[in-house]
Motif scaffolding. Structure first.
Motif, PDB file in Angstrom:
ATOM      1  N   LYS A  50      55.078  49.557  79.506  1.00  0.00           N
ATOM      2  CA  LYS A  50      53.909  49.710  79.408  1.00  0.00           C
ATOM      3  C   LYS A  50      53.081  48.438  77.633  1.00  0.00           C
ATOM      4  O   LYS A  50      51.735  48.394  78.024  1.00  0.00           O
ATOM      5  CB  LYS A  50      53.637  50.696  78.571  1.00  0.00           C
ATOM      6  N   TYR A  51      53.962  48.595  77.174  1.00  0.00           N
ATOM      7  CA  TYR A  51      53.269  47.866  75.940  1.00  0.00           C
ATOM      8  C   TYR A  51      53.515  45.896  75.296  1.00  0.00           C
ATOM      9  O   TYR A  51      53.007  45.437  74.819  1.00  0.00           O
ATOM     10  CB  TYR A  51      53.946  48.531  74.435  1.00  0.00           C
ATOM     11  N   LEU A  52      54.760  45.664  76.405  1.00  0.00           N
ATOM     12  CA  LEU A  52      54.534  44.131  76.473  1.00  0.00           C
ATOM     13  C   LEU A  52      53.363  43.073  77.276  1.00  0.00           C
ATOM     14  O   LEU A  52      53.506  43.349  78.145  1.00  0.00           O
ATOM     15  CB  LEU A  52      55.942  43.865  77.760  1.00  0.00           C
ATOM     16  N   PRO A  53      53.305  42.236  76.343  1.00  0.00           N
ATOM     17  CA  PRO A  53      52.186  41.546  76.291  1.00  0.00           C
ATOM     18  C   PRO A  53      52.590  40.355  77.515  1.00  0.00           C
ATOM     19  O   PRO A  53      53.277  39.839  78.066  1.00  0.00           O
ATOM     20  CB  PRO A  53      51.836  40.730  75.213  1.00  0.00           C
ATOM     21  N   ASN A  55      52.140  37.516  77.705  1.00  0.00           N
ATOM     22  CA  ASN A  55      53.012  35.633  77.091  1.00  0.00           C
ATOM     23  C   ASN A  55      54.010  35.822  76.412  1.00  0.00           C
ATOM     24  O   ASN A  55      54.484  35.750  75.934  1.00  0.00           O
ATOM     25  CB  ASN A  55      51.525  35.141  76.632  1.00  0.00           C
ATOM     26  N   LEU A  56      54.867  37.405  76.247  1.00  0.00           N
ATOM     27  CA  LEU A  56      56.056  37.304  75.747  1.00  0.00           C
ATOM     28  C   LEU A  56      57.043  37.834  76.012  1.00  0.00           C
ATOM     29  O   LEU A  56      56.631  38.478  77.167  1.00  0.00           O
ATOM     30  CB  LEU A  56      55.404  38.631  74.269  1.00  0.00           C
ATOM     31  N   SER A  57      58.506  37.203  76.062  1.00  0.00           N
ATOM     32  CA  SER A  57      59.013  37.456  77.259  1.00  0.00           C
ATOM     33  C   SER A  57      59.740  39.307  76.302  1.00  0.00           C
ATOM     34  O   SER A  57      59.482  39.608  75.455  1.00  0.00           O
ATOM     35  CB  SER A  57      60.672  36.506  76.461  1.00  0.00           C
ATOM     36  N   GLU A  58      60.619  39.843  77.081  1.00  0.00           N
ATOM     37  CA  GLU A  58      61.081  41.089  76.241  1.00  0.00           C
ATOM     38  C   GLU A  58      61.933  40.630  74.906  1.00  0.00           C
ATOM     39  O   GLU A  58      62.932  42.112  74.382  1.00  0.00           O
ATOM     40  CB  GLU A  58      62.731  41.572  77.670  1.00  0.00           C
ATOM     41  N   GLY A  59      63.059  39.202  75.335  1.00  0.00           N
ATOM     42  CA  GLY A  59      63.729  39.393  74.367  1.00  0.00           C
ATOM     43  C   GLY A  59      63.149  39.554  72.699  1.00  0.00           C
ATOM     44  O   GLY A  59      63.483  40.358  72.039  1.00  0.00           O
ATOM     45  N   THR A  60      61.895  39.200  72.779  1.00  0.00           N
ATOM     46  CA  THR A  60      61.452  39.164  71.701  1.00  0.00           C
ATOM     47  C   THR A  60      60.822  39.935  71.319  1.00  0.00           C
ATOM     48  O   THR A  60      60.783  40.170  70.072  1.00  0.00           O
ATOM     49  CB  THR A  60      60.244  37.575  72.056  1.00  0.00           C
ATOM     50  N   GLY A  61      60.048  41.037  72.496  1.00  0.00           N
ATOM     51  CA  GLY A  61      59.334  42.380  72.313  1.00  0.00           C
ATOM     52  C   GLY A  61      60.651  42.842  71.841  1.00  0.00           C
ATOM     53  O   GLY A  61      60.286  43.758  70.346  1.00  0.00           O
ATOM     54  N   ARG A 112      47.839  51.170  74.154  1.00  0.00           N
ATOM     55  CA  ARG A 112      48.154  51.126  74.885  1.00  0.00           C
ATOM     56  C   ARG A 112      48.623  48.852  74.281  1.00  0.00           C
ATOM     57  O   ARG A 112      48.568  48.120  74.518  1.00  0.00           O
ATOM     58  CB  ARG A 112      48.749  50.912  75.901  1.00  0.00           C
ATOM     59  N   GLN A 113      48.675  49.276  73.253  1.00  0.00           N
ATOM     60  CA  GLN A 113      48.862  47.329  72.663  1.00  0.00           C
ATOM     61  C   GLN A 113      49.860  46.757  71.790  1.00  0.00           C
ATOM     62  O   GLN A 113      50.388  48.224  70.973  1.00  0.00           O
ATOM     63  CB  GLN A 113      48.303  47.320  71.216  1.00  0.00           C
TER      64      GLN A 113
END
Length: 415
Positions: A50-53, A55-61, A112-113
């Motif tokens: 729900k919160y992962l932008p 333009n951002l990878s899962e690892g970085t999140g 949801r940010q």
């Protein structure tokens, strides 16, 4: 449900089972520990779904999420101890659970940010820094001196048990919450764990002396630091506990390499960590039950020798069953260090200094659990697994003999 105090002197766990206040504290912290582990799994799940932008990878999140959990421990670990000495410890523990529970229940109502999720994690982790020193400072106030060893053994074993069980059952618990046919069942379940812990600890009552004079928090922080520097016994005990947690933090990275060495999947590294946890539970149970008979034994030194032997043997063993056995052996050694040293710190710290001392300890442990992860990875990449294991084995052995040489005469009379 339990008598307020033991009616007669009993050794080991028997006296603790009759101590109503202690049992309520123990059950409450066990549920709270489980909530902490399941919460992290919930946050990762929310991040990915729900919160992962885009333009951002899962690892970085996940990295940002871990940082939000870790930074408060580094920034506020010691500060929490100063507050613990000035406020009712019962209020701090119950309040910490209430705040964490309410913050978790607020998740469905927030935007949801990613920034909101990170801020929420940072806030929950910050509140947690007050719970740990308050809990450690409370144990010697509600348990007789002769039963402190058993009390710390029980807390140590259940803490490690919560670590193993919490991460193992976290996903199944959250999946079960989905069957509640309610959109936010997961958040309600985890938040409910914290509120349940607070409710269980609500009837606890014990006497405590708190500071009433008004002083600068920085002055009190420096006062606690000076106390530790001047008290070599407590300093050495804390050093041994921190060294122990450094080894366990490094073990997370080393376990991944061991799994690859045995031709296992990288995700199977958890088997070795879980086996070490089983060893800690086993060791804590032995100390708690036979603590009086082991009174004069150099338990910390034996523990460091056990850990050094296990780390050294990892180099030569290629059999999965034997590696798991060595992991249990390593965990057993860890218990022989952690339980007596934690007991010694509690026995020899004045009540007015409990919060500051345990705040420092909590701060040092949090750093010990973070820094070795980065260092170990770089060392293994540079020198290889056998060299790093050999170096760790030798270092652990040196620390064990050095700390025992500095404190052996005092420790033999106290643990």
């Amino acid at each position: 449900m339990f008598p307020t105090e033991p009616t007669a002197f009993n050794n080991g766990f028997a006296a603790l089972l009759k101590n109503r206040n202690f049992m309520l504290l123990w059950i409450g912290q066990l549920i709270s520990q489980l909530a902490d582990k399941v919460l992290l799994i919930l946050m990762i799940d929310l991040l990915e779904k729900k919160y992962l932008p885009a333009n951002l990878s899962e690892g970085t999140g996940r990295f940002y999420l871990y940082m939000a959990f870790t930074l408060p421990a580094i920034f506020f670990g010691s500060a929490g101890g100063v507050i613990v000495d000035r406020m009712p410890k019962r209020l701090i523990m119950i309040g910490s659970d209430l705040i964490r529970g309410l913050l978790t229940l607020c998740i469905p109502f927030l935007p949801r940010q990613l920034g909101i999720l990170l801020a929420l994690n940072f806030g929950i982790s910050t509140v947690t820094q007050f719970f740990a020193p308050a809990e450690q400072a409370t144990i010697p106030l509600m348990v007789k001196r002769e039963n402190l060893m058993a009390a710390n053994a029980l807390f140590s074993s259940t803490m490690m048990g919560a670590l193993i069980v919490g991460y193992a059952v976290g996903k199944p618990i959250l999946h079960w919450a989905e069957y509640l046919k309610f959109e936010f069942g997961k958040e309600i379940l985890v938040g409910g764990f914290y509120l349940l812990s607070a409710a269980i600890m609500l009837p606890i009552h014990f006497k405590e002396d708190r500071q009433t004079s008004v002083a600068n928090p920085l002055t009190e922080f420096l006062q606690g630091w000076r106390y530790l520097k001047q008290n070599g016994l407590i300093w050495n005990a804390m050093l041994q506990i921190v060294a122990l947690y450094c080894v366990f933090a490094a073990l997370l990275e080393l376990s991944i390499r061991l799994a690859a060495k045995l031709n296992l999947e990288q995700t199977d590294f958890s088997f070795f960590v879980a086996a070490a946890g089983v060893g800690m539970v086993l060791g804590a149970g032995i100390i708690g039950h036979f603590g009086q008979k082991l009174h004069r034994k150099p338990l910390p030194l034996i523990g460091f020798i056990f850990m050094a032997v296990a780390l050294g043997m990892f180099i030569f063993i290629q059999n999965l069953a034997l590696v798991l056995g060595l992991s249990v052996f390593l965990g057993l050694g860890a218990a022989l260090i952690n339980v007596p040293m934690q007991t010694l710190i509690q026995q020899n710290t004045p009540p007015a200094m409990h919060g500051k001392v345990f705040g420092f300890q909590n701060h040092a442990i949090n750093i010990a659990l973070s820094a070795p992860l980065l260092i170990t990875t770089k060392l293994v990449n540079a020198f290889g697994l056998p060299v790093v294991l050999s170096g760790m084995s030798l270092t652990v052995l040196v620390i064990g003999f050095w700390t025992w040489h500095n404190t052996r005469r005092v420790l033999q009379d106290m643990i």
